[in-house]
Write an enzyme that holds these catalytic residues in place. Structure first.
Site, PDB file in Angstrom:
ATOM      1  N   HIS A   1      53.078  63.579  43.716  1.00  0.00           N
ATOM      2  CA  HIS A   1      51.636  63.372  43.723  1.00  0.00           C
ATOM      3  C   HIS A   1      51.240  61.920  43.887  1.00  0.00           C
ATOM      4  O   HIS A   1      50.181  61.606  44.415  1.00  0.00           O
ATOM      5  CB  HIS A   1      50.998  64.039  42.511  1.00  0.00           C
ATOM      6  CG  HIS A   1      50.927  65.507  42.721  1.00  0.00           C
ATOM      7  ND1 HIS A   1      51.935  66.342  42.327  1.00  0.00           N
ATOM      8  CD2 HIS A   1      50.036  66.266  43.401  1.00  0.00           C
ATOM      9  CE1 HIS A   1      51.638  67.567  42.718  1.00  0.00           C
ATOM     10  NE2 HIS A   1      50.497  67.555  43.370  1.00  0.00           N
TER      11      HIS A   1
ATOM     12  N   ARG B   1      41.401  68.959  44.420  1.00  0.00           N
ATOM     13  CA  ARG B   1      42.397  69.038  43.336  1.00  0.00           C
ATOM     14  C   ARG B   1      41.714  68.671  42.023  1.00  0.00           C
ATOM     15  O   ARG B   1      41.712  67.511  41.608  1.00  0.00           O
ATOM     16  CB  ARG B   1      43.553  68.069  43.607  1.00  0.00           C
ATOM     17  CG  ARG B   1      44.475  68.462  44.756  1.00  0.00           C
ATOM     18  CD  ARG B   1      45.631  67.477  44.877  1.00  0.00           C
ATOM     19  NE  ARG B   1      46.757  68.005  45.624  1.00  0.00           N
ATOM     20  CZ  ARG B   1      46.985  67.751  46.910  1.00  0.00           C
ATOM     21  NH1 ARG B   1      46.155  66.990  47.607  1.00  0.00           N
ATOM     22  NH2 ARG B   1      48.043  68.248  47.499  1.00  0.00           N
TER      23      ARG B   1
ATOM     24  N   ARG C   1      40.082  74.002  43.593  1.00  0.00           N
ATOM     25  CA  ARG C   1      41.238  74.626  42.949  1.00  0.00           C
ATOM     26  C   ARG C   1      41.125  74.449  41.448  1.00  0.00           C
ATOM     27  O   ARG C   1      40.811  73.352  40.969  1.00  0.00           O
ATOM     28  CB  ARG C   1      42.521  73.961  43.456  1.00  0.00           C
ATOM     29  CG  ARG C   1      43.747  74.526  42.782  1.00  0.00           C
ATOM     30  CD  ARG C   1      45.004  74.003  43.389  1.00  0.00           C
ATOM     31  NE  ARG C   1      45.232  72.617  43.029  1.00  0.00           N
ATOM     32  CZ  ARG C   1      46.252  71.897  43.508  1.00  0.00           C
ATOM     33  NH1 ARG C   1      47.092  72.436  44.365  1.00  0.00           N
ATOM     34  NH2 ARG C   1      46.422  70.650  43.142  1.00  0.00           N
TER      35      ARG C   1
ATOM     36  N   GLU D   1      52.292  79.405  47.021  1.00  0.00           N
ATOM     37  CA  GLU D   1      53.166  78.238  46.912  1.00  0.00           C
ATOM     38  C   GLU D   1      54.455  78.540  46.147  1.00  0.00           C
ATOM     39  O   GLU D   1      55.238  77.652  45.864  1.00  0.00           O
ATOM     40  CB  GLU D   1      52.430  77.032  46.315  1.00  0.00           C
ATOM     41  CG  GLU D   1      51.618  77.297  45.083  1.00  0.00           C
ATOM     42  CD  GLU D   1      50.823  76.081  44.621  1.00  0.00           C
ATOM     43  OE1 GLU D   1      50.964  74.993  45.199  1.00  0.00           O
ATOM     44  OE2 GLU D   1      50.055  76.231  43.660  1.00  0.00           O
TER      45      GLU D   1
ATOM     46  N   ASN E   1      53.772  72.090  49.940  1.00  0.00           N
ATOM     47  CA  ASN E   1      54.528  71.120  49.130  1.00  0.00           C
ATOM     48  C   ASN E   1      55.359  71.847  48.080  1.00  0.00           C
ATOM     49  O   ASN E   1      56.542  71.570  47.893  1.00  0.00           O
ATOM     50  CB  ASN E   1      53.586  70.149  48.414  1.00  0.00           C
ATOM     51  CG  ASN E   1      52.650  69.467  49.369  1.00  0.00           C
ATOM     52  OD1 ASN E   1      52.954  69.353  50.545  1.00  0.00           O
ATOM     53  ND2 ASN E   1      51.504  69.019  48.880  1.00  0.00           N
ATOM     54  N   ASP E   2      54.698  72.787  47.393  1.00  0.00           N
ATOM     55  CA  ASP E   2      55.425  73.539  46.375  1.00  0.00           C
ATOM     56  C   ASP E   2      56.255  74.652  46.991  1.00  0.00           C
ATOM     57  O   ASP E   2      57.335  74.959  46.496  1.00  0.00           O
ATOM     58  CB  ASP E   2      54.454  74.108  45.334  1.00  0.00           C
ATOM     59  CG  ASP E   2      54.088  73.061  44.310  1.00  0.00           C
ATOM     60  OD1 ASP E   2      55.013  72.376  43.822  1.00  0.00           O
ATOM     61  OD2 ASP E   2      52.897  72.895  44.006  1.00  0.00           O
TER      62      ASP E   2
ATOM     63  N   ARG F   1      60.400  68.149  44.145  1.00  0.00           N
ATOM     64  CA  ARG F   1      59.691  67.329  45.140  1.00  0.00           C
ATOM     65  C   ARG F   1      59.476  65.891  44.684  1.00  0.00           C
ATOM     66  O   ARG F   1      59.148  65.016  45.483  1.00  0.00           O
ATOM     67  CB  ARG F   1      58.343  67.981  45.496  1.00  0.00           C
ATOM     68  CG  ARG F   1      57.395  68.056  44.335  1.00  0.00           C
ATOM     69  CD  ARG F   1      56.233  68.992  44.622  1.00  0.00           C
ATOM     70  NE  ARG F   1      55.046  68.300  45.059  1.00  0.00           N
ATOM     71  CZ  ARG F   1      53.836  68.845  45.072  1.00  0.00           C
ATOM     72  NH1 ARG F   1      53.665  70.098  44.707  1.00  0.00           N
ATOM     73  NH2 ARG F   1      52.789  68.161  45.467  1.00  0.00           N
TER      74      ARG F   1
ATOM     75  N   CYS G   1      47.211  73.940  53.052  1.00  0.00           N
ATOM     76  CA  CYS G   1      46.627  72.727  52.459  1.00  0.00           C
ATOM     77  C   CYS G   1      47.704  71.778  51.946  1.00  0.00           C
ATOM     78  O   CYS G   1      47.398  70.767  51.333  1.00  0.00           O
ATOM     79  CB  CYS G   1      45.655  73.087  51.347  1.00  0.00           C
ATOM     80  SG  CYS G   1      46.427  73.980  49.993  1.00  0.00           S
TER      81      CYS G   1
END
Ligand code: PEP
Ligand code: MG
Length: 601
Positions: free
Chosen positions: A201, A308, A345, A448, A471-472, A482, A519
């Site tokens: 992040h 987010r 989200r 995800e 990403n996940d 990650r 996304c």
């Protein structure tokens, strides 16, 4: 002598500037730029802390038992001497005056400088005094944290506020996502960290700031010193410390080139994203704060595809935002988008997005062996029902002010889906009973976790739309943390398993007539644009700064040509190479400006 440090490229471009080291003190130190009018009071605050610590040493010495070893008294004298030495407090005051650091930051920066000097001493006895110095500084920091808080942060300050025009770049062992927010829109023109992966992040926030960044540079914060001149090459993942004049000139040239490229791309801002064969593509923005909405509009986004919301929950010393504060933030984000849709989200705290340094599991005093597999995202929300309902109420109320869609992160099972929907139904009834205005919202699930990608028919029965968090999805499909630079080379968006999950999720959502977007970071990387278009994706959500380069790819794509080529890529053992050869028509370099764009510009 010039040195080169290699890390992972996470945000493109070149930054050249003076290093600002955010020290990795054992005490958690707030790093805040203070307002110039408060400099002298901050210096006084630090001097007052010194006096308190000096008095503590006096008391300790006075109260030493008569049979205490003589070394103890001698040690306290050494600490007192270090405390009073002008090289500590006097020089830290200069960091406050010249750089506008708060006292804690100034002290830890000066500790870093002095600790290196101690390390270089020949005499072993003097070298060992470094530990004493660290103890003295820790006492000072504790004393500061007990006293009045630091002066007001001044996040919008520019480098000329420091009396110099030289750009500053941030160097740290690690930067928590919450600290990155403090640094957002501040003076830094680039940053380097020792740890982190490409989609950690911290890296994501850096990309959203659109400043060159290198993470996972391992020893960087030890090799780089305060004020060193450094080049950050965000394309190659390279940091050059103390570059030669020739290298410096070459990078200055590259900087000018990329500025030209940016201004050329900026002309695409208001060009609709339509492929050569007339397919409309929705390019949305990922944001972290309501203040990012105008930036999204300015970049040409046709909505927000991922807000987010967890960033509203960070940096608050354990006090989570109440319903009114959240309502106000969501309403501002929605109103600023002027009628365009905003996907918000629900909170995704946990793993590499801790609250004030604490993960969700730690907040609940549970052991944390694998935070990425632990109590994060919807799992945390479901375990904190009143917190979750507060957020849902704020979201439904904000929906009365513009089109809001609610997105639920990290769902994996029907049980979680049902629990989530029960909370939503409850909150709706509550708001209706209270006569509070609330809007209609579409409900979406993030895909995800492989479990959700593999049970799409169920997700499509419950939700209006899905958004794929690559990403996940990559992290959980490949079992690669990650955020861990040690396995960053194995984090592979091109892995055939990942591509299969993506293709089938998109295809099933489309067949069911439900909205589907991506996304995760793949959506904003132009290397994947053709592939995702070939899979049938027509909605991409990314950092506002990436919209122009993805749009450029969209404008020159022909989906009728791309779609039939998809099986070749999916069946390949090396999809990256195959996709480059099948999707790029010979003789058309990826960076060539599209014809429509030139006309529109
Ligand atoms: C993702 O996982 O791709 C995503 C968009 O969510 P985050 O990066 O915030 O976990
Ligand atoms: Mg995610």
């Amino acid at each position: 002598m010039s040195i080169q440090i290699f890390g992972l490229p996470v945000s493109r471009g070149v930054a050249i500037g003076r290093a600002v080291l955010v020290a990795s003190s054992r005490v958690d130190v707030p790093h805040v730029f203070i307002d110039p009018t408060l400099i002298e009071s901050e210096v006084t605050r630090m001097a007052a802390a010194r006096d308190v610590v000096a008095a503590e040493f006096d008391v300790l010495k006075r109260d030493l038992p008569s049979d205490a070893p003589a070394e103890l008294a001698a040690l306290l004298d050494v600490h007192q001497m270090l405390l009073q030495d002008d090289a500590l407090i006097g020089s830290a005051a200069e960091w406050i005056r010249d750089r506008h650091y708060n006292a804690e930051w100034a002290l830890s920066a000066q500790l870093e400088v002095l600790a290196r000097q101690f390390d270089e001493m020949e005499d072993a006895y003097i070298r060992e005094r470094k530990a004493d110095l660290e103890q003295v500084v820790e006492r000072l920091l504790r004393s500061l944290s007990r006293g009045l808080p630091s002066a007001v942060p001044a996040p919008g300050m520019a480098s000329h506020d420091f009396g110099g025009d030289e750009p500053l770049v941030l160097v740290a062992s690690d930067i928590a996502p919450a600290d990155m927010l403090t640094f957002k829109r501040s003076v830094f023109k680039g940053f380097v960290t020792d740890v982190g992966g490409k989609t950690s992040h911290t890296a994501i926030v850096a990309r959203s700031m659109d400043i060159p960044a290198v993470v996972g540079a391992r020893q960087a914060s030890h090799l780089i010193r305060q004020d060193d001149c450094i080049i950050i090459d965000g394309d190659a993942g390279l940091v050059i410390v103390d570059p030669s004049p020739i290298v410096l000139e070459e990078y200055r040239f590259r900087q000018r080139q990329s500025e030209l490229e940016r201004s050329r791309l900026a002309r695409l801002r208001h060009t609709p994203a339509v492929t050569l064969d007339g397919e409309r593509v929705e390019l949305l923005a990922n944001i972290e704060m309501p203040e990012d909405s105008p930036v999204a509009l300015e970049a040409g986004a046709v909505g927000v595809g991922l807000f987010r919301s967890e960033f509203l929950f960070m940096n608050r010393a354990g006090h989570l935002p109440d319903e009114e504060e959240q309502f106000d933030a969501y309403r501002r984000a929605v109103e600023a988008m002027k009628g365009l849709p905003v996907v918000i989200r629900t909170v995704d705290i946990g793993a590499d997005k801790p609250l004030d340094g604490m993960s969700a599991s730690e907040l609940r005093h549970e052991s944390v062996l694998n935070p990425a597999l632990g109590l994060r995202a919807i799992r945390w929300s479901l375990s904190e029902p009143s917190m979750f309902r507060r957020q849902l109420r704020a979201l439904f109320r904000a929906a009365a002010h513009g089109p809001v869609k609610i997105l639920i992160p990290m769902l994996a099972s029907q049980r979680e889906i049902r629990q989530t929907l029960d909370h939503i139904a409850h909150v709706r009834r509550q708001l209706q009973d209270a006569g509070k205005p609330c809007g209609e919202v579409q409900l979406g699930a993030m895909i995800e976790v492989p479990a959700s990608a593999l049970t799409m028919p169920m997700f499509l029965r419950y939700f209006d739309f899905v958004s794929i968090g690559t990403n996940d999805l990559i992290q959980y499909t490949l079992a690669i943390d990650r955020a861990d630079e040690a396995v960053a080379h194995l984090y592979d968006p091109w892995h055939p398993a990942v591509l299969h999950l993506l293709a089938s999720t998109i295809a099933q959502a489309r067949a069911a007539g439900k909205g589907v977007s991506v996304c995760g970071e793949m959506a904003g990387d132009p290397a994947f644009t053709e592939l995702l278009l070939a899979m049938g994706l027509r909605s991409f959500s990314m950092h506002p700064t990436q919209i122009a380069s993805v749009k450029q790819r969209v404008l020159r794509a022909d989906t009728r040509r791309l779609a039939p080529l998809l099986p070749q890529v999916l069946e390949s053992d090396d999809p990256e190479t195959t996709s480059q050869s099948v999707f790029s028509p010979a003789g058309a370099p990826a960076s060539a400006p599209p014809l429509q764009a030139m006309r529109a510009g």
